[in-house]
Design an enzyme around this catalytic site. Structure first.
Site, mmCIF file in Angstrom:
data_model
loop_
_atom_site.group_PDB
_atom_site.id
_atom_site.type_symbol
_atom_site.label_atom_id
_atom_site.label_comp_id
_atom_site.label_asym_id
_atom_site.label_seq_id
_atom_site.Cartn_x
_atom_site.Cartn_y
_atom_site.Cartn_z
ATOM 1 N N GLY A 148 0.805 -1.221 0.000
ATOM 2 C CA GLY A 148 0.000 0.000 0.000
ATOM 3 C C GLY A 148 0.839 1.273 0.000
ATOM 4 O O GLY A 148 2.077 1.230 -0.064
ATOM 5 N N ARG A 162 -4.229 2.339 18.958
ATOM 6 C CA ARG A 162 -3.592 3.554 19.481
ATOM 7 C C ARG A 162 -4.118 3.974 20.838
ATOM 8 O O ARG A 162 -3.371 4.476 21.673
ATOM 9 C CB ARG A 162 -3.828 4.713 18.506
ATOM 10 C CG ARG A 162 -2.904 4.711 17.333
ATOM 11 C CD ARG A 162 -3.188 5.932 16.469
ATOM 12 N NE ARG A 162 -2.723 5.692 15.109
ATOM 13 C CZ ARG A 162 -3.332 6.133 14.035
ATOM 14 N NH1 ARG A 162 -4.442 6.839 14.149
ATOM 15 N NH2 ARG A 162 -2.850 5.874 12.847
ATOM 16 N N CYS A 201 -2.009 10.676 10.875
ATOM 17 C CA CYS A 201 -1.216 11.642 10.109
ATOM 18 C C CYS A 201 -1.655 13.079 10.349
ATOM 19 O O CYS A 201 -0.866 14.005 10.162
ATOM 20 C CB CYS A 201 -1.269 11.321 8.627
ATOM 21 S SG CYS A 201 -2.924 11.127 7.956
ATOM 22 N N GLN A 208 -6.206 18.148 4.240
ATOM 23 C CA GLN A 208 -5.379 16.951 4.194
ATOM 24 C C GLN A 208 -5.195 16.422 2.771
ATOM 25 O O GLN A 208 -6.106 16.474 1.949
ATOM 26 C CB GLN A 208 -6.004 15.878 5.092
ATOM 27 C CG GLN A 208 -6.120 16.340 6.537
ATOM 28 C CD GLN A 208 -6.653 15.279 7.491
ATOM 29 O OE1 GLN A 208 -7.467 15.593 8.344
ATOM 30 N NE2 GLN A 208 -6.211 14.051 7.361
ATOM 31 N N GLY A 240 -3.131 10.450 2.171
ATOM 32 C CA GLY A 240 -3.554 9.998 3.489
ATOM 33 C C GLY A 240 -4.663 8.959 3.439
ATOM 34 O O GLY A 240 -4.883 8.233 4.404
ATOM 35 N N GLU A 247 -11.843 10.780 11.494
ATOM 36 C CA GLU A 247 -10.603 11.546 11.680
ATOM 37 C C GLU A 247 -10.677 12.524 12.848
ATOM 38 O O GLU A 247 -9.715 12.674 13.606
ATOM 39 C CB GLU A 247 -10.310 12.314 10.386
ATOM 40 C CG GLU A 247 -8.895 12.826 10.260
ATOM 41 C CD GLU A 247 -7.940 11.764 9.742
ATOM 42 O OE1 GLU A 247 -8.360 10.587 9.591
ATOM 43 O OE2 GLU A 247 -6.777 12.109 9.493
ATOM 44 N N HIS A 303 -0.157 17.580 4.892
ATOM 45 C CA HIS A 303 -1.354 18.059 5.574
ATOM 46 C C HIS A 303 -1.086 19.459 6.127
ATOM 47 O O HIS A 303 -0.129 19.667 6.878
ATOM 48 C CB HIS A 303 -1.715 17.138 6.738
ATOM 49 C CG HIS A 303 -2.238 15.790 6.325
ATOM 50 N ND1 HIS A 303 -2.468 15.426 5.018
ATOM 51 C CD2 HIS A 303 -2.613 14.710 7.077
ATOM 52 C CE1 HIS A 303 -2.958 14.184 4.983
ATOM 53 N NE2 HIS A 303 -3.041 13.730 6.217
#
Lengths: 351, 351, 351, 351
Positions: free
Chosen positions: C14, C111, C150, C177, C181, C203, C243
């Protein structure tokens, strides 16, 4: 309202399917009554099934219509506009023709079939005659008619008036094609922002062969391709709508620039004579500005149904060179098919 | 450091002038010592005078240099790289040549002058011989050498190896050129977003004539243009850097696809033999992917100095067609001139 | 060569996987030895499996490597960089951690898990301490470390030096952005040419929550989120990489503009002290030009690893406003993970 | 035809001037009779003087009109629409007002002047009352009325219905503005392709101050600015037309999402009651799709005169956040001024 001819749309949720719906809103002859799409969409309301991508809103009546499966189950009206991808078209379109439907297709699947008319009404409206040779027609009254690839149609509209008057022998064409020609989701943005893709799968052979068939003549059982050679270079550019094409051509008889420009500007044909609702008043417009046509500024001329030509100048190898532009999802797809549908009605094929 | 050859840059604040500065940072032979620009900029520090538009920072030493007026007042070094627009170049470049400077110009103003070499070192490095016929050279030791238009250089790099082996007779080329080719501010964004401009003033005649001169041969007093015909269609597209060109060509002798690809991939010339610092290892790279070259992905190959070719396939009218790409402000402008400067040094003209 | 630490890449084909490969070419510590992707790619050579989308060529050694299935079958090296989409990551990453691998992940899946460190080495390099609380670590020595979204990383790099010195209380941020991304094929070109999409799924909550965790402090068993509130507006624009974010912020203690600028420019942290190979010399760069930072011009500063800030000016509601830019697939993804890997090695977690 | 009110256009050749001409073609009340531009254009036919940049053709009658110098020499009609840049407006507009003209200006030069109404008919149509305090009006019957900046108008249309019902106290707004807002040639393509420019000269203070004046109330001698604070971040993006804005706002009284949406959708004002020809049926449209409004798809709603709002959601710092879009050269410039002209006629100021 009730006197309008009901029409169905195969592939109604895609880029071209949406254009069909947009262009058929308020159409004086036709009225959308049936929509079909892939199994994933079938059963949903249209507004929910389609990711609408046009700048005018979904017609309210269509938004609420339920999407059907793409099978001829007897509920679809006789006249079907088809906006299927080529693979799906191969199976689905013949099934509808066999079931008695008039399939007016935008797909490439059957364009080059011997008994399937490939038609631009301004150019070869008489080719619909081929319908009578179709087995479907004999068996069920159903038939299939196609319109050319979005890159071929602008070129052929510019060539046709010259071919009639002077004879076209050789054509070089390099295209700069809009992303909407690849459907949705189509071209990934990472591939086209600040970029050119010098390749569109299958496009060059289509342009070359379709041009010959469109400018060809009916003979006994099919179409004798026109005696001209086309060499096509197809490129994708960062444009939303509108295919721009750089063309060099060699003529059989010499022609002056003003004769060529007149041939374009004065070109009027069957759709104009028959006053077909989607026919542009002037099918080919020559713009004398030094830097036109441009897709952003010129694609909507003639409500998106005119080919706009500019920059006629001598070619150092052939006779002349010029630029031609046409709207790829209107004149090059949905509008082309609707105009074909109108021609078929005027010619009595929809009775 | 002190052993490097000092160079000056005329037109140092523009798009090409900035590339000169970027490419000359850390150059093994040359060192920027003098910058000139329009009167509006003269007297300012470079960092203040130029709206720097490249993705690497202004070299600190250059940022602080004072911009001079564009006149040969005795303070400029012998070797001058010139990035002036054509109108300014007509007056300023001869003044510098007359004053004894070696003017290595990117402008179109004198490219077609009989006694001015138009040079791509890989293609016609011997044409620098013409310097000796220049009045400036005889009078003051000054002279002028030019590189081709940014649209011609990629084409000619792709043609040269084929011309040598098989003979090129006819070339049809349609360009899709980046906006940086028009300088800064150059193309207004409203003209190019979602658009194509099918016209670049003066570009098509330049491509056609320069190609003939570049592939031509020295005769007694000048260059006999190559016996081939080029028909160019020039278009501007929404790409920052990198000119993409669709090409059809007719050869004198028949050639197989693999012979042509070998001719490209094996093409090595004077700059490679002389190991000139800016010479790409492989001047012409054939990429076998079906959808290459693309400006965003391929313009920086060979540090922006290689021409990348792809999509070799038969042409229905001529023999072959292909796509070529080159970086218009590196190989097509500043890098071309620097390579010319390196060639001149290797040939002894800078002594 | 043989002394380098072997690494594997999950999701190697990717957009982010490609960046890993690009950034790890010639890495002084790490060497790619194992690549995995979806079942569709497994078994193919990498060059065949990946549609390479970067402007530097695929490293030859990697091009020829065979792509493995994404399962911990004992052949993958201990250190794994993971560039999986969130859905795939949920299953695959824990499997590798459980099998004893050091999983350095770019995915959002874990995360916010209490025992998983979410780390920017310049900001909270001490949070890797959480590794020791992971069950995987206790069981097999494997563990997982993540880097932020990001869009969060640029913001947090700009906030961190201010939070340390003055305390940050409230942050408004509106992002613009880049399309990279969203991966590949990602954003359809029809959606972004000449357009803005004011929505990126999931996001905004990520930005808001991750910022609090990143600026938070270790307490006994996890991270106490920082006591600041973030309100994020996330937009997609027609930019390939980089971004850009408009930020307003309220500080706990008053600060002068020059104090803030110094806080940014002088910000040096663990990665700089440890001399980690991917650490930028200056993590946050303040640019005084009135119209910077800009993605095209500034995203590559510090080899794509610096956050570039500009336009510091008073805010009429909060204290200050500014613009921050960071490269979303380098500092915001692959580069972030590699820097995390380097930190882990320096901290001894890879032994 | 003869019963229409003749109008003149100052700055007729620019981007906004062209919109005036486009929108006034077939206007039921007004008829273009006089065009003025810079000295460079004066004396030329309009078609020759203007680089027409819109997708509909120049109206034939206008194409042939001769461009006048921008001076009140007695031949201009009473009603003048002005599309001058701010510098030119400072001198020219007062000269016309002093000479008895009704100057309906799109320039920023006098928007904040105490006696000059800054008007959005849906928002503060009563502010035209200020005309009566103008010295010009008392002396000659001439006067000046202005419309807001293209970035302020969409914001204020979204704020006005909320301000009336709930009171708006604080507004954070980050804009993504189209290039047409900078006129022609305006933004160089090299600056915006694949890029964002986080700066538009003078824009942020304009947005902040104009919003307060527009939402303010007439007091004795002028307008008492509304008691709300705006913090604006202005950015330029690669969009042709349509300004998109990310907004967070704090209200005086609590409001539910559906109350806010109703306030927008039900907002009808003076222009709707008076049936002004350019008034959109629905000035503010709330779109419930999760990813709207988008400039390409939504800018033309209400013939470019509606503000389209979407993405209403709670804000973690203030009360609510949303996105608003409006067409910057229609609702944000020429259409705004024409609607002001219509209001003035309905209010009797043009007699």
């Amino acid at each position: 309202m009730s006197s309008k001819i009901p029409v169905g749309i195969l592939g109604a949720t895609g880029t071209v399917g949406q254009r069909f719906i947009q262009l058929l809103e308020n159409h004086p002859w036709f009225q959308v009554q049936w929509l079909a799409a892939s199994d994933r969409s079938a059963g949903k309301a249209y507004a929910e099934a389609a990711k609408w991508n046009l700048t005018t809103p979904v017609p309210a009546k269509v938004a609420a219509m339920q999407v059907s499966a793409a099978v001829p189950d007897g509920r679809a009206p006789k006249l079907i506009f088809a906006a299927l991808d080529s693979q799906a078209a191969k199976e689905i379109e013949p099934a509808f023709a066999a079931a008695g439907h008039a399939v007016v297709s935008n797909s490439s699947a059957f364009r080059m079939a011997e008994d399937v008319p490939l038609v631009i009404p301004e150019v070869n409206g008489d080719h619909t005659e081929l319908i009578k040779t179709q087995k479907w027609y004999k068996d069920s009254g159903g038939f299939m008619v196609t319109n050319p690839n979005c890159s071929a149609i602008g070129l052929v509209m510019a060539l046709a008036p010259l071919h009639r008057r002077f004879g076209v022998e050789k054509v070089f064409v390099a295209t700069m094609q809009a992303v909407s020609g690849a459907g949705y989701p189509g071209v990934p943005s990472l591939d086209i922002l600040g970029n050119v893709i010098p390749y569109i799968s299958g496009e060059e052979p289509k342009m070359e062969a379709e041009t010959q068939k469109l400018l060809g003549s009916l003979n006994g059982s099919g179409v004798a391709p026109a005696d001209l050679v086309v060499s096509a270079h197809c490129n994708r550019v960062a444009v939303e709508d509108g295919h721009t094409e750089s063309v060099s051509l060699q003529l059989h008889q010499p022609a002056q620039a003003e004769e060529i420009i007149s041939a374009w500007n004065e070109f009027r044909c069957l759709p104009q004579k028959l006053n077909l609702p989607s026919a542009p008043e002037q099918p080919v417009i020559y713009d004398r500005a030094p830097d036109r046509p441009q897709p952003r500024l010129d694609r909507d001329r003639g409500r998106g149904m005119s080919a706009v030509v500019g920059r006629l100048r001598p070619c150092s190898i052939f006779d002349w060179k010029f630029t031609v532009l046409s709207h790829n999802t209107i004149r090059g797809a949905a509008g082309a098919a609707i105009l074909n549908g109108e021609l078929l009605r005027a010619q009595g094929y929809l009775n």
